[in-house]
Design a protein around this motif. Structure first.
Motif, mmCIF file in Angstrom:
data_model
loop_
_atom_site.group_PDB
_atom_site.id
_atom_site.type_symbol
_atom_site.label_atom_id
_atom_site.label_comp_id
_atom_site.label_asym_id
_atom_site.label_seq_id
_atom_site.Cartn_x
_atom_site.Cartn_y
_atom_site.Cartn_z
ATOM 1 N N TRP A 239 1.080 -1.188 0.261
ATOM 2 C CA TRP A 239 0.837 -0.178 -0.149
ATOM 3 C C TRP A 239 1.407 1.505 -0.280
ATOM 4 C CZ3 TRP A 239 -5.119 -0.546 0.226
ATOM 5 C CH2 TRP A 239 -6.294 -1.811 -0.660
ATOM 6 N N PHE B 34 -2.343 -7.479 2.598
ATOM 7 C CA PHE B 34 -2.589 -7.001 4.204
ATOM 8 C C PHE B 34 -2.317 -6.111 5.013
ATOM 9 C CE2 PHE B 34 -2.500 -12.258 4.856
ATOM 10 C CZ PHE B 34 -4.405 -11.882 3.745
ATOM 11 N N ARG C 238 -18.321 -1.612 3.022
ATOM 12 C CA ARG C 238 -17.595 -2.178 1.969
ATOM 13 C C ARG C 238 -17.822 -0.895 0.947
ATOM 14 N NH1 ARG C 238 -16.808 -7.313 -1.354
ATOM 15 N NH2 ARG C 238 -15.358 -6.245 -3.290
ATOM 16 N N LEU D 94 -9.644 -8.253 9.596
ATOM 17 C CA LEU D 94 -10.999 -7.416 8.227
ATOM 18 C C LEU D 94 -12.460 -8.057 9.151
ATOM 19 C CD1 LEU D 94 -11.021 -4.486 7.220
ATOM 20 C CD2 LEU D 94 -11.215 -6.695 5.224
ATOM 21 N N SER E 256 -6.737 -11.431 6.645
ATOM 22 C CA SER E 256 -8.123 -12.090 6.065
ATOM 23 C C SER E 256 -7.579 -13.428 5.730
ATOM 24 C CB SER E 256 -8.921 -11.143 4.390
ATOM 25 O OG SER E 256 -10.548 -11.795 4.540
ATOM 26 N N ARG F 100 -9.778 -9.879 -0.907
ATOM 27 C CA ARG F 100 -10.448 -9.500 -0.072
ATOM 28 C C ARG F 100 -9.736 -8.088 -0.178
ATOM 29 N NH1 ARG F 100 -13.356 -9.897 5.268
ATOM 30 N NH2 ARG F 100 -14.396 -8.458 4.380
ATOM 31 N N PHE F 101 -8.511 -8.107 -0.861
ATOM 32 C CA PHE F 101 -7.868 -6.286 -0.007
ATOM 33 C C PHE F 101 -7.400 -5.805 -2.221
ATOM 34 C CE2 PHE F 101 -7.211 -8.428 3.297
ATOM 35 C CZ PHE F 101 -7.383 -6.815 4.438
ATOM 36 N N ASN G 177 -12.532 -4.204 -5.288
ATOM 37 C CA ASN G 177 -12.437 -3.523 -2.829
ATOM 38 C C ASN G 177 -12.236 -2.827 -2.848
ATOM 39 O OD1 ASN G 177 -13.710 -6.609 -2.319
ATOM 40 N ND2 ASN G 177 -11.267 -7.443 -3.944
ATOM 41 N N TYR H 157 -12.738 0.047 0.319
ATOM 42 C CA TYR H 157 -13.088 0.600 1.661
ATOM 43 C C TYR H 157 -12.992 1.006 2.288
ATOM 44 C CZ TYR H 157 -12.916 -5.081 1.507
ATOM 45 O OH TYR H 157 -13.178 -6.480 1.343
ATOM 46 N N LEU I 23 -9.643 2.707 1.754
ATOM 47 C CA LEU I 23 -9.292 2.362 1.149
ATOM 48 C C LEU I 23 -9.174 2.049 -0.450
ATOM 49 C CD1 LEU I 23 -7.959 -0.881 3.552
ATOM 50 C CD2 LEU I 23 -6.599 0.784 3.242
ATOM 51 N N ASN I 24 -8.032 1.895 -1.967
ATOM 52 C CA ASN I 24 -8.556 1.714 -2.743
ATOM 53 C C ASN I 24 -9.928 2.592 -3.586
ATOM 54 O OD1 ASN I 24 -6.934 -0.251 -3.332
ATOM 55 N ND2 ASN I 24 -7.712 -1.863 -2.394
#
Length: 255
Positions: free
Chosen positions: A104, A123, A149, A175, A206, A211-212, A217, A219, A240-241
Motif C-alpha cells: 500500500w 494485507f 465496503r 478485517l 483476511s 478481499r483487498f 475491493n 473500503y 482503501l483503494n
C-alpha cells in the motif's frame, strides 16, 4: 424536497462561548480572529440538530464557502475532529502505512487514503501515532474495528518530535465483514508514560488477500482505540483503494 426546519439553539450564548473556546478564537480554516462576527455552522446541514458535536464556529467568509461547497462537508468534519483531538486525553497525531512491508501507498491529495499498488502483501500495515496528554501512565487495551465496503463503480496538525518515533509493537487484526464491528482485546498492552508520544502498528488480514485486491475491493475503515478499559479514542476514517466515501452526507462515527 422537504423544507429544513430550523430550531433555536438552546442556551445559545453558552454554546457560542464553548465553540469559541474550541477554536481558540480563530477560524479553523483561515485563522481570522474577528470572532465577534463569527457564525455557527451546522455540520450535517440540518439546522434542527443543535448538538455541540454538530456545530462549528466559522468566520462569515469561510461559512459562505462551506454553504457554496468550496469547502466540502468532509473537510468541515476533519476540522471538527482535529479541534476535538487537541483536548482529548489521548491525542491522535497521524496514520500512515508501512510501505516497506506491504503493497500500500498513500493516495496523493487525499487524507488517510491508501491504495494497493505494489507486488507485496495485500494485507495493509498501518502506523498509528498518538500522544498521551494525561498526567498519568495509560494502557492501550482494545482495538475496535468496523468496515464498510464501497460500491465497485466508485473512484474513489503536526507536532515536532525530538526523536524518530518507532513502532512499539504490531497487532494483527482480522478485517471484519461488511458493516460488522470487532473488538480485539489486546493480550500485549502498551504502557505509555505521561506526556509521551507513541506509535504502534496494526496489520489487517483476511482469510484471502483477494478481499483487498483492487479495483473491486474498496473500503472505509473505522478505528477506535480503548485506553485503561475506561475511555475510547476515535480517529478519522481510512479509505482503501478509493479517493472518496460515497456516503459523505450521512456519514457519522459510531461509538
Amino acid at each position: 424536497m422537504s423544507k429544513k426546519i430550523r430550531k433555536s439553539i438552546p442556551q445559545k450564548n453558552k454554546v457560542r462561548a464553548e465553540l469559541q473556546k474550541e477554536i481558540s478564537s480563530a477560524c479553523p480554516f483561515c485563522d481570522s480572529q474577528d470572532v465577534g462576527h463569527f457564525e455557527i455552522h451546522h455540520i450535517d446541514e440540518n439546522p434542527s440538530n443543535n448538538l455541540i458535536e454538530n456545530l462549528l464556529l466559522l468566520c462569515p467568509t469561510c461559512h459562505s464557502k462551506v454553504t457554496k461547497g468550496d469547502i466540502i462537508t468532509s473537510q468541515v468534519k476533519e476540522a471538527k475532529n482535529r479541534l476535538k483531538n487537541k483536548t482529548e486525553k489521548i491525542r491522535f497525531i497521524s496514520v500512515n502505512v508501512d510501505s516497506e512491508n506491504c503493497s500500500w501507498l498513500p493516495i496523493e491529495g487525499v487524507s488517510n487514503a491508501f491504495e494497493a499498488v505494489k507486488m507485496k502483501s495485500l494485507f495493509p500495515i498501518f502506523n498509528f501515532s498518538f500522544i498521551n496528554q494525561t498526567k498519568q501512565t495509560v494502557l492501550l487495551t482494545n482495538i475496535i474495528t468496523r468496515v464498510k465496503r464501497l460500491p465497485i463503480g466508485l473512484a474513489g496538525p503536526d507536532i515536532p518530535l525530538p526523536n524518530i518515533l518507532r513502532p512499539l509493537i504490531k497487532y494483527k487484526i482480522k478485517l471484519p465483514d461488511d458493516a460488522d464491528k470487532t473488538n480485539t482485546v489486546l493480550t500485549e498492552e502498551i504502557e505509555i508514560p505521561q506526556g509521551r508520544a507513541f506509535k504502534f502498528q496494526v496489520e489487517l488480514y483476511s482469510d484471502s488477500m483477494e478481499r483487498f485486491k483492487p479495483p473491486f475491493n474498496k473500503y472505509v475503515l473505522f478505528f477506535e482505540f480503548r485506553f485503561n478499559d475506561d475511555f475510547n479514542i476515535l480517529i478519522p476514517k481510512i479509505l482503501l483503494n478509493s479517493k472518496e466515501d460515497y456516503d459523505q452526507l450521512t456519514y457519522r462515527i459510531l461509538g
